[in-house]
Design a protein around this motif. Structure first.
Motif, PDB file in Angstrom:
ATOM      1  N   PRO A   1     -13.061  16.517  -4.318  1.00 57.09           N
ATOM      2  CA  PRO A   1     -11.614  16.292  -5.356  1.00 57.09           C
ATOM      3  C   PRO A   1     -10.752  16.383  -4.707  1.00 57.09           C
ATOM      4  N   GLY A   2      -9.802  16.190  -4.918  1.00 56.71           N
ATOM      5  CA  GLY A   2      -8.137  16.396  -3.878  1.00 56.71           C
ATOM      6  C   GLY A   2      -8.675  15.792  -2.500  1.00 56.71           C
ATOM      7  N   GLY A   3      -9.775  15.696  -1.923  1.00 57.10           N
ATOM      8  CA  GLY A   3     -10.074  15.451  -0.072  1.00 57.10           C
ATOM      9  C   GLY A   3      -9.503  14.394   0.048  1.00 57.10           C
ATOM     10  N   THR A   4      -9.506  14.308   1.926  1.00 57.18           N
ATOM     11  CA  THR A   4      -8.187  13.223   2.244  1.00 57.18           C
ATOM     12  C   THR A   4      -9.375  11.835   3.094  1.00 57.18           C
ATOM     13  N   LEU A   5      -8.426  11.091   2.860  1.00 61.58           N
ATOM     14  CA  LEU A   5      -9.178  10.053   3.772  1.00 61.58           C
ATOM     15  C   LEU A   5      -8.324   9.389   4.882  1.00 61.58           C
ATOM     16  N   LEU A   6      -8.807   9.135   5.711  1.00 59.05           N
ATOM     17  CA  LEU A   6      -7.234   8.876   7.287  1.00 59.05           C
ATOM     18  C   LEU A   6      -8.475   7.623   7.741  1.00 59.05           C
ATOM     19  N   ALA A   7      -8.413   5.933   7.525  1.00 60.37           N
ATOM     20  CA  ALA A   7      -8.130   5.248   8.177  1.00 60.37           C
ATOM     21  C   ALA A   7      -7.159   5.127   9.130  1.00 60.37           C
ATOM     22  N   VAL A   8      -7.365   4.050   9.967  1.00 56.62           N
ATOM     23  CA  VAL A   8      -6.411   3.305  10.867  1.00 56.62           C
ATOM     24  C   VAL A   8      -7.315   2.546  12.019  1.00 56.62           C
ATOM     25  N   HIS A   9      -6.541   1.183  11.914  1.00 51.34           N
ATOM     26  CA  HIS A   9      -7.064  -0.165  12.265  1.00 51.34           C
ATOM     27  C   HIS A   9      -6.004  -1.090  12.982  1.00 51.34           C
ATOM     28  N   TRP A  10      -6.584  -1.254  14.186  1.00 51.66           N
ATOM     29  CA  TRP A  10      -5.796  -2.155  14.699  1.00 51.66           C
ATOM     30  C   TRP A  10      -5.875  -3.362  14.099  1.00 51.66           C
ATOM     31  N   ARG A  11      -4.527  -4.469  14.020  1.00 51.27           N
ATOM     32  CA  ARG A  11      -4.216  -5.424  12.960  1.00 51.27           C
ATOM     33  C   ARG A  11      -3.913  -6.800  13.706  1.00 51.27           C
TER      34      ARG A  11
ATOM     35  N   LEU B   1      -1.371   8.341   0.404  1.00 54.05           N
ATOM     36  CA  LEU B   1      -0.392   9.067   0.066  1.00 54.05           C
ATOM     37  C   LEU B   1       0.276   9.078   1.099  1.00 54.05           C
ATOM     38  N   VAL B   2       0.302   9.010   2.998  1.00 56.21           N
ATOM     39  CA  VAL B   2       1.026   8.522   3.947  1.00 56.21           C
ATOM     40  C   VAL B   2       0.242   6.565   3.788  1.00 56.21           C
TER      41      VAL B   2
ATOM     42  N   ASP C   1       0.410  -3.399  15.568  1.00 55.10           N
ATOM     43  CA  ASP C   1      -0.619  -2.961  16.268  1.00 55.10           C
ATOM     44  C   ASP C   1      -1.687  -2.366  15.665  1.00 55.10           C
ATOM     45  N   PHE C   2      -1.299  -1.357  15.029  1.00 51.83           N
ATOM     46  CA  PHE C   2      -2.455  -0.643  14.081  1.00 51.83           C
ATOM     47  C   PHE C   2      -1.610  -0.057  12.599  1.00 51.83           C
ATOM     48  N   LEU C   3      -2.551  -0.226  11.661  1.00 54.95           N
ATOM     49  CA  LEU C   3      -2.107   0.060  10.254  1.00 54.95           C
ATOM     50  C   LEU C   3      -2.408   2.038   9.977  1.00 54.95           C
ATOM     51  N   ALA C   4      -2.404   2.432   9.882  1.00 52.63           N
ATOM     52  CA  ALA C   4      -3.023   4.303   9.500  1.00 52.63           C
ATOM     53  C   ALA C   4      -2.805   4.501   7.944  1.00 52.63           C
ATOM     54  N   GLU C   5      -3.209   5.026   7.331  1.00 55.78           N
ATOM     55  CA  GLU C   5      -3.088   5.470   5.851  1.00 55.78           C
ATOM     56  C   GLU C   5      -4.255   6.711   6.022  1.00 55.78           C
ATOM     57  N   VAL C   6      -3.137   7.299   4.904  1.00 54.98           N
ATOM     58  CA  VAL C   6      -4.009   8.828   4.444  1.00 54.98           C
ATOM     59  C   VAL C   6      -4.029   8.264   2.560  1.00 54.98           C
ATOM     60  N   TYR C   7      -5.302   9.009   2.056  1.00 52.75           N
ATOM     61  CA  TYR C   7      -5.616   8.606   0.956  1.00 52.75           C
ATOM     62  C   TYR C   7      -5.941   9.865   0.740  1.00 52.75           C
ATOM     63  N   ARG C   8      -6.103  10.045  -0.991  1.00 53.86           N
ATOM     64  CA  ARG C   8      -6.633  10.967  -1.530  1.00 53.86           C
ATOM     65  C   ARG C   8      -7.268  10.815  -2.514  1.00 53.86           C
TER      66      ARG C   8
ATOM     67  N   GLY D   1      -4.616   9.983 -10.022  1.00 54.87           N
ATOM     68  CA  GLY D   1      -3.401  10.342 -10.609  1.00 54.87           C
ATOM     69  C   GLY D   1      -2.682   9.844  -9.010  1.00 54.87           C
ATOM     70  N   ARG D   2      -1.539  10.617  -8.871  1.00 56.59           N
ATOM     71  CA  ARG D   2      -0.283  10.605  -8.264  1.00 56.59           C
ATOM     72  C   ARG D   2      -1.009  12.173  -7.367  1.00 56.59           C
ATOM     73  N   PRO D   3      -0.913  11.241  -5.689  1.00 50.99           N
ATOM     74  CA  PRO D   3      -1.589  12.549  -5.006  1.00 50.99           C
ATOM     75  C   PRO D   3      -0.560  13.771  -4.757  1.00 50.99           C
ATOM     76  N   VAL D   4      -0.443  14.877  -3.909  1.00 53.97           N
ATOM     77  CA  VAL D   4       0.670  15.698  -4.444  1.00 53.97           C
ATOM     78  C   VAL D   4       0.786  15.722  -3.130  1.00 53.97           C
ATOM     79  N   SER D   5       2.400  15.713  -2.788  1.00 54.87           N
ATOM     80  CA  SER D   5       2.556  15.474  -0.989  1.00 54.87           C
ATOM     81  C   SER D   5       2.650  16.764  -0.745  1.00 54.87           C
ATOM     82  N   VAL D   6       2.819  16.476   0.265  1.00 53.81           N
ATOM     83  CA  VAL D   6       2.889  18.208   1.287  1.00 53.81           C
ATOM     84  C   VAL D   6       3.171  19.529   1.295  1.00 53.81           C
TER      85      VAL D   6
END
Length: 209
Positions: free
Chosen positions: A143-153, A179-180, A186-193, A197-202
């Motif tokens: 819970p609250g963990g981070t998933l980072l996804a980055v991919h060539w478009r 979250l981000v 060229d690429f798309l980078a996203e962060v999910y929590r 609900g709504r993720p808490v900002s840094v």
């Protein structure tokens, strides 16, 4: 009329052939594009440090070595034996990093993680495998963990899907809140929590607001 076939996951032999042709087939070590992308990706991570992280599709371990600076424990894997060997050599002095040969999703590891990194990997999966990988990823996050996804478009003929397709699937799935989002041509980078609900900002997480 024959129904169109669903995309199928690229087989392990595809990656073995890539590494037989060149030890660094995508130029992870030397291309400025890759170095800049890695810097942006790491800057997007909301946590200063993570207890336990998982990086499937680590290739030769260039990003792995960078992630290791932010993690207490890091498990990275790849399906190609030569890539695993190269990543292990690169991180041989990092005792908290474990490099393994695994085929995802069939050999998804046990345990839970504070951080999961899908960097240039999800567009290799067919429909059923992608669904399973995303399901495993969400379930494996604490819970609250981070998933980072980055991919060539840009389109690649042999890939089952595009980077944009992958990120649409991530956004539509349950259990994750974005979250981000950093988008370039060229690429798309996203962060999910991992949250319902709504993720808490840094800033909120660190008491600035």
């Amino acid at each position: 009329m024959t129904a169109p076939m669903s995309p199928v996951t690229l087989e392990a032999g595809y990656f073995d052939a890539m590494y037989e042709a060149a030890p660094d087939p995508w130029g992870f070590e030397n291309r400025w594009y890759e170095r800049r992308k890695y810097a942006i990706s790491l800057a997007l991570l909301p946590g200063r440090r993570y207890r336990s992280a998982f990086e499937p599709g680590c290739s030769i371990g260039v990003l792995t070595a960078m992630l290791a600076r932010r993690c207490n424990r890091l498990l990275s894997c790849d399906v190609a034996a030569s890539a695993v060997q190269a990543a292990a050599r690169r991180t041989r002095n990092l005792g908290h990093v474990l490099i393994e040969r695994r085929q995802i999703p069939q050999e998804w590891p046990t345990g839970r993680f504070d951080l999961i990194v899908f960097s240039e990997i999800l567009y290799y999966f067919g429909d059923r495998d992608l669904e399973q990988v995303l399901d495993y990823g969400v379930r494996a996050l604490r819970p609250g963990g981070t998933l980072l996804a980055v991919h060539w478009r840009h389109p690649v003929a042999e890939y089952p899907r595009s980077g944009d397709d992958v990120h649409r699937a991530l956004a539509a799935g349950p259990g994750l809140a974005r979250l981000v989002s950093h988008q370039e041509e060229d690429f798309l980078a996203e962060v999910y929590r991992r949250t319902d609900g709504r993720p808490v900002s840094v800033a909120r997480a660190t008491g600035l607001v």
